[in-house]
Design an enzyme around this catalytic site. Structure first.
Site, short mmCIF file in Angstrom:
data_model
loop_
_atom_site.label_atom_id
_atom_site.label_comp_id
_atom_site.label_asym_id
_atom_site.label_seq_id
_atom_site.Cartn_x
_atom_site.Cartn_y
_atom_site.Cartn_z
N GLU A 1 27.84 35.82 -51.31
CA GLU A 1 27.56 34.39 -51.16
C GLU A 1 26.91 33.91 -52.45
O GLU A 1 25.81 34.34 -52.79
CB GLU A 1 26.62 34.11 -49.98
CG GLU A 1 27.21 34.44 -48.62
CD GLU A 1 26.28 34.07 -47.47
OE1 GLU A 1 25.29 33.33 -47.73
OE2 GLU A 1 26.52 34.52 -46.34
N CYS B 1 12.75 49.93 -28.56
CA CYS B 1 12.26 50.40 -29.85
C CYS B 1 11.15 51.44 -29.67
O CYS B 1 11.06 52.41 -30.43
CB CYS B 1 11.76 49.24 -30.70
SG CYS B 1 13.08 48.21 -31.37
N TRP C 1 17.75 25.55 -47.26
CA TRP C 1 16.64 26.31 -46.70
C TRP C 1 15.35 26.39 -47.53
O TRP C 1 14.29 26.67 -46.98
CB TRP C 1 17.09 27.73 -46.36
CG TRP C 1 17.78 28.46 -47.48
CD1 TRP C 1 19.12 28.52 -47.71
CD2 TRP C 1 17.16 29.21 -48.52
NE1 TRP C 1 19.39 29.27 -48.84
CE2 TRP C 1 18.20 29.71 -49.35
CE3 TRP C 1 15.84 29.54 -48.83
CZ2 TRP C 1 17.96 30.50 -50.49
CZ3 TRP C 1 15.59 30.32 -49.96
CH2 TRP C 1 16.64 30.80 -50.76
N ASN D 1 25.82 40.30 -40.77
CA ASN D 1 25.49 39.33 -41.82
C ASN D 1 24.00 39.38 -42.10
O ASN D 1 23.19 39.18 -41.20
CB ASN D 1 25.87 37.91 -41.40
CG ASN D 1 25.60 36.89 -42.49
OD1 ASN D 1 26.36 36.78 -43.44
ND2 ASN D 1 24.50 36.16 -42.36
N GLU D 2 23.65 39.68 -43.34
CA GLU D 2 22.26 39.65 -43.80
C GLU D 2 21.30 40.34 -42.83
O GLU D 2 20.42 39.72 -42.23
CB GLU D 2 21.82 38.19 -44.04
CG GLU D 2 22.57 37.53 -45.18
CD GLU D 2 22.10 36.10 -45.46
OE1 GLU D 2 22.33 35.62 -46.57
OE2 GLU D 2 21.50 35.48 -44.54
N GLN E 1 23.89 21.69 -42.26
CA GLN E 1 24.55 20.47 -42.73
C GLN E 1 24.08 20.07 -44.13
O GLN E 1 24.81 19.39 -44.86
CB GLN E 1 24.30 19.33 -41.75
CG GLN E 1 24.91 19.56 -40.37
CD GLN E 1 24.53 18.47 -39.39
OE1 GLN E 1 24.82 17.29 -39.63
NE2 GLN E 1 23.87 18.85 -38.30
N TYR E 2 22.88 20.50 -44.52
CA TYR E 2 22.37 20.16 -45.84
C TYR E 2 22.67 21.26 -46.86
O TYR E 2 22.02 21.33 -47.90
CB TYR E 2 20.87 19.89 -45.78
CG TYR E 2 20.55 18.54 -45.16
CD1 TYR E 2 20.61 17.38 -45.92
CD2 TYR E 2 20.20 18.44 -43.82
CE1 TYR E 2 20.34 16.14 -45.37
CE2 TYR E 2 19.92 17.21 -43.25
CZ TYR E 2 19.99 16.07 -44.03
OH TYR E 2 19.72 14.83 -43.47
N HIS E 3 23.66 22.10 -46.57
CA HIS E 3 24.09 23.17 -47.48
C HIS E 3 25.44 22.78 -48.06
O HIS E 3 26.42 22.60 -47.34
CB HIS E 3 24.20 24.49 -46.72
CG HIS E 3 24.34 25.69 -47.61
ND1 HIS E 3 25.37 25.85 -48.51
CD2 HIS E 3 23.57 26.81 -47.72
CE1 HIS E 3 25.23 27.01 -49.13
NE2 HIS E 3 24.14 27.60 -48.67
N CYS F 1 11.50 45.17 -34.64
CA CYS F 1 11.36 44.72 -33.26
C CYS F 1 10.34 45.61 -32.56
O CYS F 1 10.11 46.75 -32.99
CB CYS F 1 12.73 44.80 -32.57
SG CYS F 1 12.73 44.47 -30.80
#
Length: 661
Positions: free
Chosen positions: A310, A156, A318, A141-142, A359-361, A151
């Site tokens: 999405e 690495c 965000w 995801n993303e 929760q604010y989405h 990194c």
């Protein structure tokens, strides 16, 4: 054309699932994406798998006539795995470990995490290989969200050294190519090379560019690992990944080579807040040019239709501010995506979550299951959209992540921003309704009437040869500032700028400067005077015709040239144009290339043609009037088009005029 939604059955009581899924089907949705953050539910403890719940959710989706898109859950390794194998965690450049507690806390180059990835992806792929309701997979995801492409851990470091050994014949070859005599950075062996960790001053630009490439290649390899496993179990599944807008750290073109379709996550009212001083309308609906550039970028990645995996469903959690989107905006965004070549739009998410960081989405439904504002928009879009052929764009805009990285490493001005500069030319094209494929410069440009290369910074002979052939055979090229300034390893070449492109462009750069906002920055072009900003180059023509000159203190110095080669032409602007100059440069290009277009569109209004239909999407709060020729009709909407509304017509692109009331 399909509408879908992202669903998290693990967040809700099981006795609610069927009601949710039935309501999705009733709303006209066709796809349901699930499972992206579910590793701790799929495998609560090592080796103890629970896939029954996910299979039950998939079967419900299928029983109601929809299809499931599953996700590999690797973006969120669970706590028990972190405790067992802490070496999977990323490290920042200063050595700080990015610990458990949010998401994306793993290192792409960790051998331990690659082993765990093979294990969990194989388990899921094997379990669902014969399930008729699973149509495809999203990997992870993303990739890179929250600054996690790069990194700096020991794994690495080891991989970076091996990556460099494969690219260079010897350490002496690397020293010569980079130019390591500067600041006593000569190396005696690959074992001396570490990631570019914290230093008192800036790192060597060649070293940084190679690390940016290496880190992106690490993501490419990690994505390929997952895609190969999925295809081994069922080669009829599609494999995709959900990218993020104009994300700078990851080469989406390279990742896309291992995908069947490209998808991205669209949040217009959040992304617009990266701009200076968004308007009220933009806070409510976003900027159609900014969103359109991302659509065209991900369509261009594979040269075929994309998905919005999405789509913003309402207010979001965000960005700095989260005004409620305008009435109708969620429907508007779906139509805008389809007009740019989207084949599916998936709203994120079905229900607002009652727990955790989001929760604010908003969702299409509130946390109690009742419809939220986006629900009616999604359902209406599902009714209105219809099947279409892919976009056939007449113009290509060349974008390369190497150029983005190199100019970001040495911007030479606090005001220089790669995407902002690219957007200057893109906006001028889209203000005329012209479809644009955003493609890498190593792709064959011969199918395009015109090519725009805003920031073709790193240039080698093969790229110069390709563009020379394109122009000689009748193509028309427009280049911007910093063209050919560096070689592919971020070092100044022996020849003056634009290096290998000097013959094609018919001029070289005598000198350049970067200028703060309080300097007067003006040029003439074809007899008119225009503003520019940030960057100025003074040309020494050698065969090219001078079309624009600097004014003021350096009055008469060439700033814009045009050079005819074979059957085509090349225009080169040595300044970052203001909007009016960009319009003039683009208009000249489109006239020469005979590209069909509209008159200049009002701000906030977008027009796009796909498969013989034209979309007019109004991202402003005021109505606009659209003049159509006799014998044409509205397929969706009518004239005038209200604020935050859309119209679709069968009129030709060149026959449309849009005016504000």
């Amino acid at each position: 054309m399909s509408i879908g939604v992202c669903y998290f059955p693990e967040h809700w009581p099981r006795d609610r699932w069927e009601e949710d899924v039935q309501e999705m089907a009733d709303a006209g949705l066709e796809y349901v994406r699930m499972g992206e953050f579910a590793w701790s539910r799929i495998e609560p403890q090592r080796g103890e798998f629970d896939l029954e719940w996910l299979e039950a959710a998939v079967d419900l989706v299928g029983e109601y006539g929809m299809q499931a898109v599953l996700c590999t859950p690797t973006a969120t390794p669970p706590k028990w795995l972190v405790d067992e194998r802490p070496e999977i965690l990323q490290e920042e450049a200063d050595g700080t470990v990015r610990d458990y507690g949010s998401r994306r806390h793993y290192c792409f180059n960790s051998p331990a995490y690659r082993e765990e990835t093979r294990r969990i992806v194989s388990k899921l792929a094997n379990h669902f290989a014969d399930n008729p309701y699973v149509t495809g997979w999203q990997t992870d995801n993303e990739f890179g969200c929250h600054g996690t492409v790069r990194c700096y851990c020991d794994d690495c470091a080891t991989e970076f050294r091996d990556w460099l050994r494969d690219r260079y014949d010897s350490i002496n070859d690397l020293n010569e190519t980079w130019g390591t005599t500067f600041w006593s950075q000569h190396l005696t062996g690959f074992h001396e090379i570490d990631p570019p960790r914290e230093t008192p001053a800036g790192h060597h630009p060649s070293r940084l560019l190679e690390y940016h490439r290496f880190a992106s290649d690490s993501v490419v390899a990690y994505n390929r690992l997952q895609a190969d496993i999925l295809r081994e179990h069922n080669d009829e599944w599609f494999v995709t990944h959900n990218f993020m807008g104009q994300f700078p750290d990851l080469d989406a073109f390279d990742v896309a080579e291992d995908l069947d379709l490209v998808s991205w996550d669209s949040y217009p009212t959040g992304s617009v807040q990266a701009k200076e001083n968004p308007t009220v309308d933009e806070y409510r609906a976003g900027d159609p040019r900014q969103v359109g550039l991302s659509h065209d970028l991900y369509r261009g990645a594979l040269g075929k239709p994309f998905w919005v995996m999405e789509q913003q469903p309402g207010d979001i959690n965000w960005p700095p501010h989260s005004p409620q989107p305008a009435e109708g905006a969620m429907r508007l965004w779906a139509h805008h995506a389809v007009a740019h070549g989207g084949d599916a739009v998936m709203y994120f998410r079905w229900r607002r979550c009652r727990e955790g960081q989001e929760q604010y989405h908003a969702g299409l439904r509130k946390q109690d299951g009742s419809p939220d504002r986006g629900h009616a928009d999604a359902s209406r879009a599902a009714e209105e959209l219809f099947d279409l052929e892919p976009v056939d764009a007449p113009v290509a805009l060349l974008h390369r992540y190497d150029d983005l990285w190199a100019t970001s490493i040495q911007p030479h001005s606090p005001d220089f921003d790669y995407w902002d500069h690219v957007g200057t030319y893109y906006r001028a094209l889209r203000r005329r309704g012209v479809q644009v494929d955003v493609i890498p410069p190593d792709r064959d440009p011969s199918g395009y009437a015109a090519v725009v290369a805003p920031s073709l910074h790193l240039v080698a002979d093969d790229l110069a040869d390709r563009l020379e052939s394109y122009v000689a055979e009748g193509g028309h090229l427009l280049c911007g500032i910093r063209t050919g300034e560096k070689d592919p390893y971020n070092k100044l070449p022996d020849a003056p700028q634009p290096g290998p492109l000097a013959d094609l462009l018919g001029a070289t750069v005598d000198r350049h400067e970067t200028l703060p906002a309080d300097f007067e920055t003006r040029v003439t072009y074809d007899g008119d005077t225009y503003d520019y900003r940030t960057w100025a180059e003074r040309f020494d023509p050698d065969g090219a015709t001078v079309r624009g000159e600097h004014t003021g203190a350096v009055d008469g110095t060439p700033a814009i040239v045009e050079n005819e080669q074979g059957a085509g032409s090349a225009i080169w602007s040595g300044v970052w144009p203001g909007a009016d100059l960009a319009d003039a440069l683009v208009e000249s290009l489109l006239v020469r290339a005979d590209v069909e277009r509209t008159p200049v569109l009002p701000d906030g209004v977008a027009v796009a043609e796909r498969d013989g239909y034209v979309w007019v999407t109004n991202f402003t709060g005021s109505p606009v009037s659209v003049d159509l020729p006799a014998g044409t009709e509205w397929i969706v909407g009518s004239n005038p088009i209200d604020g935050f509304d859309v119209g679709v017509t069968d009129a030709g692109l060149g026959a449309i005029t849009v005016d504000t009331d």
